[in-house]
Enzyme design. Structure first.
Site, PDB file in Angstrom:
ATOM      1  CG  ASP A 167      -0.308  -0.529   2.541  1.00  0.00           C
ATOM      2  OD1 ASP A 167       0.851  -0.139   2.703  1.00  0.00           O
ATOM      3  OD2 ASP A 167      -0.813  -1.448   3.321  1.00  0.00           O
ATOM      4  CG  ASP A 193       1.171   4.001   4.460  1.00  0.00           C
ATOM      5  OD1 ASP A 193       0.059   4.097   4.215  1.00  0.00           O
ATOM      6  OD2 ASP A 193       1.900   3.358   4.996  1.00  0.00           O
ATOM      7  CG  ASP A 221       9.621   0.971  12.490  1.00  0.00           C
ATOM      8  OD1 ASP A 221       9.866   1.489  11.120  1.00  0.00           O
ATOM      9  OD2 ASP A 221       8.771  -0.120  12.173  1.00  0.00           O
TER      10      ASP A 221
HETATM   11  P1  ATP Z   1       4.561  -3.493   5.387  1.00  0.00           P
HETATM   12  O1  ATP Z   1       3.090  -2.595   5.035  1.00  0.00           O
HETATM   13  O2  ATP Z   1       5.144  -3.778   4.257  1.00  0.00           O
HETATM   14  O3  ATP Z   1       4.147  -4.460   6.300  1.00  0.00           O
HETATM   15  P2  ATP Z   1       5.427  -0.944   6.494  1.00  0.00           P
HETATM   16  O4  ATP Z   1       6.656  -0.552   6.755  1.00  0.00           O
HETATM   17  O5  ATP Z   1       4.803  -0.337   5.422  1.00  0.00           O
HETATM   18  O6  ATP Z   1       5.703  -2.279   6.003  1.00  0.00           O
HETATM   19  P3  ATP Z   1       3.445  -0.343   8.147  1.00  0.00           P
HETATM   20  O7  ATP Z   1       2.821  -1.101   9.374  1.00  0.00           O
HETATM   21  O8  ATP Z   1       2.533  -0.224   7.013  1.00  0.00           O
HETATM   22  O9  ATP Z   1       4.745  -0.861   7.870  1.00  0.00           O
HETATM   23  O10 ATP Z   1       3.772   1.229   8.660  1.00  0.00           O
HETATM   24  C1  ATP Z   1       3.884   2.167   7.892  1.00  0.00           C
HETATM   25  C2  ATP Z   1       5.416   3.026   8.393  1.00  0.00           C
HETATM   26  O11 ATP Z   1       5.021   3.398   9.812  1.00  0.00           O
HETATM   27  C3  ATP Z   1       6.482   2.191   8.580  1.00  0.00           C
HETATM   28  O12 ATP Z   1       7.191   1.970   7.479  1.00  0.00           O
HETATM   29  C4  ATP Z   1       7.399   3.026   9.696  1.00  0.00           C
HETATM   30  O13 ATP Z   1       8.002   3.966   9.298  1.00  0.00           O
HETATM   31  C5  ATP Z   1       6.063   3.457  10.404  1.00  0.00           C
HETATM   32  N1  ATP Z   1       5.881   2.549  11.702  1.00  0.00           N
HETATM   33  C6  ATP Z   1       5.016   1.478  11.630  1.00  0.00           C
HETATM   34  N2  ATP Z   1       5.031   0.632  12.683  1.00  0.00           N
HETATM   35  C7  ATP Z   1       5.910   1.475  13.644  1.00  0.00           C
HETATM   36  C8  ATP Z   1       6.424   1.390  15.022  1.00  0.00           C
HETATM   37  N3  ATP Z   1       5.710   0.327  15.628  1.00  0.00           N
HETATM   38  N4  ATP Z   1       7.105   2.291  15.442  1.00  0.00           N
HETATM   39  C9  ATP Z   1       7.576   3.239  14.678  1.00  0.00           C
HETATM   40  N5  ATP Z   1       7.246   3.678  13.339  1.00  0.00           N
HETATM   41  C10 ATP Z   1       6.460   2.625  13.235  1.00  0.00           C
HETATM   42 MG    MG Z   2       2.638  -0.379   4.789  1.00  0.00          MG
END
Ligand code: ATP
Ligand code: MG
Length: 468
Positions: free
Chosen positions: A72, A74, A165
């Site tokens: 997705d 963001d 993170d």
């Molecule tokens: P995917 O969606 O492919 O699993 P993602 O990195 O996009 O990976 P998401 O959970 O969609 O993961 O989160 C989007 C973004 O928000 C992350 O890339 C990160 O920058 C931030 N983020 C998510 N969870 C955390 C957390 N627990 N602590 C700090 N930042 C976070």
């Molecule tokens: Mg994501």
């Protein structure tokens, strides 16, 4: 520095937040607009044209850099949620803890988040130096172990970057000029295949223990290595996962095991002592390794899931969860049978017992527990094929999943191959051959009537361990 909540800001001091971004020119990175979904582009353009900052951020930038298709898209902006809503008609604000804007395009949702500050922002608000963007929001709160309870304070782009993170998750693709802003070295870490937590690892894991699971997940899924300093404290801090709400852990379990790298994720989770906080009952069974079951069943199922995902086939969480907890359910059922219960009743009670215990760790929604129970209960019916039974069983809504489960048990060595082979053939042949297959079965050893009380286990299915 310490504030009234007892939270100790660490990496979050202002000097770090003021860090200059490295700018990666459009010609120096592989992302082009053609890789970005049309809907995400519409949102980026809408914000930009309205005069706001407009960045892609997080997993989508990381994945595009790696040449992978993002799950997705963001978006991060300096527009407040209400301002985002004014730009897009198809927009809804969600979230109580932190307001986010969702822009809807049919089934695709583009999430737009206003820059958020890291927990250190409390210092600024406490000293009365509040910016306009923070005055209406709640301040950060952390508990005694450093876990963040509330973190909805708006901030600057730099602040938004350092509260993320991992460095590879904090890259910002600027719609205005196609450049990437990197405040924390994520671009180089990505090139070097490293997962590095931003700031002091222990503090960041204490703030949110789920980050430990995320480190393992990204490493396994993306084929990256966790930086030694980020990996070092994980085992010692694994216990912090015990206090993470069961619902959040369940969401994470889905991502961990349905990301296409379930087997390597499982192995890494066990290696880091984290698996026990997701599935303590399974961990106990795995530690015992009775014969080679269920040590083999779980990895087999995970490999199976990875293959299905690679082939674009559907997967259901219920199947994987049923596998994870089967060893414990079986053990409990055997205990009840030894105490005189009949096998169906024993399995039913064992299922309830195991699911109840599991719900304290990951809260599995009812629709999945229902399917798990059905899959488990059907295992005991596969052995009874005479008369119309085999036909009736095949019509069951969960037949396919239960049959796959049976074959996996057979592959793991838990039960004889014969039963699985018979059912495989039964599905392949026409009705006449099916009738013939049934007629060749040995007669049912005594009619199974409902009895009030059974004195011992009924071992007439030819299975090795238990008649289910
Ligand atoms: P995917 O969606 O492919 O699993 P993602 O990195 O996009 O990976 P998401 O959970 O969609 O993961 O989160 C989007 C973004 O928000 C992350 O890339 C990160 O920058 C931030 N983020 C998510 N969870 C955390 C957390 N627990 N602590 C700090 N930042 C976070
Ligand atoms: Mg994501």
């Amino acid at each position: 520095m310490s504030d009234s909540t007892g939270f100790e800001p660490n990496i979050l001091s202002k000097s770090v937040i003021k860090v200059q971004a490295s700018i990666i020119k459009a010609t120096a990175h592989p992302i082009s607009r053609g890789d970005i979904s049309d809907h995400a582009l519409k949102v980026l353009a809408g914000l930009h044209d309205a005069g706001y900052d407009s960045y892609l951020v997080g997993g989508c930038v990381r994945d595009l850099m790696l040449g992978r298709e993002p799950k997705d898209f963001d978006v991060a902006t300096n527009a407040l949620p209400e301002e985002v809503r004014r730009v897009f008609k198809n927009c809804r604000l969600i979230g109580r803890r932190f307001r986010l804007a969702h822009v809807y395009f049919g089934r695709e949702i583009i999430e737009v988040a206003t820059y958020r500050a890291p927990p250190g922002k409390i210092d600024e608000t406490a000293s009365g130096n509040k910016s306009d963007k923070t005055k209406d929001s709640e301040v950060h709160l952390a508990d005694d172990s450093g876990r963040i309870l509330r973190d909805n304070v708006y901030g600057t782009l730099e602040e938004d970057a350092v509260r993320r993170d991992f460095t590879i998750n904090a890259l910002y693709y600027n719609y205005a000029n196609d450049e990437i802003s990197d405040f924390v070295g994520g671009f180089d870490d990505l090139k070097n295949g490293l997962i590095k937590i931003i700031g002091d690892p222990e503090t960041r894991y204490r703030e949110d223990p789920v980050r430990m699971l995320r480190a393992i997940r990204f490493a396994a899924k993306l084929g990256l290595k966790i930086d030694p300093k980020s990996e070092a404290p994980i085992k010692a801090l694994s216990v912090l996962l015990a206090d993470v709400p069961a619902a959040r852990k369940f969401e994470e379990v889905l991502k961990l095991f349905h990301g296409g790298a379930a087997l390597s994720t499982f192995e890494a989770l066990r290696h880091a002592d984290l698996f026990q906080y997701l599935f303590p009952q399974a961990e106990l069974c795995l530690a015992k390794e009775v014969g080679h079951f269920p040590a083999v069943l779980i990895p087999l199922a995970l490999r199976n899931t990875d293959n299905r995902i690679a082939e674009g086939k559907p997967v259901t969480p219920a199947f994987l969860l049923a596998v994870m907890l089967w060893g414990s359910a079986l053990e409990e059922a055997q205990r009840l049978v030894a105490g005189g219960a009949n096998q169906q009743d024993a399995l039913r009670s064992a299922a309830a017992h195991v699911l109840r215990k599991q719900s304290q760790h990951t809260s599995i929604p009812k629709r999945f527990t229902g399917m798990m129970r059905e899959m488990w209960m059907m295992q005991s019916r596969f052995a009874f094929r005479n008369g119309q039974r085999a036909f009736r069983l095949m019509e069951h809504q969960r037949f396919r999943a239960a049959y796959d489960f049976l074959c996996l048990r057979s592959e793991s060595g838990e039960i004889d191959d014969e039963l699985c082979r018979w059912w495989t053939l039964f599905q392949e042949v026409d009705i006449e051959e099916r009738k013939e297959m049934i007629s060749k079965l040995p007669p049912v050893p005594g009619r199974r009537r409902k009895r009030k009380k059974r004195t011992g286990p009924n071992n007439n299915s030819g299975e090795k361990n238990f008649n289910v």
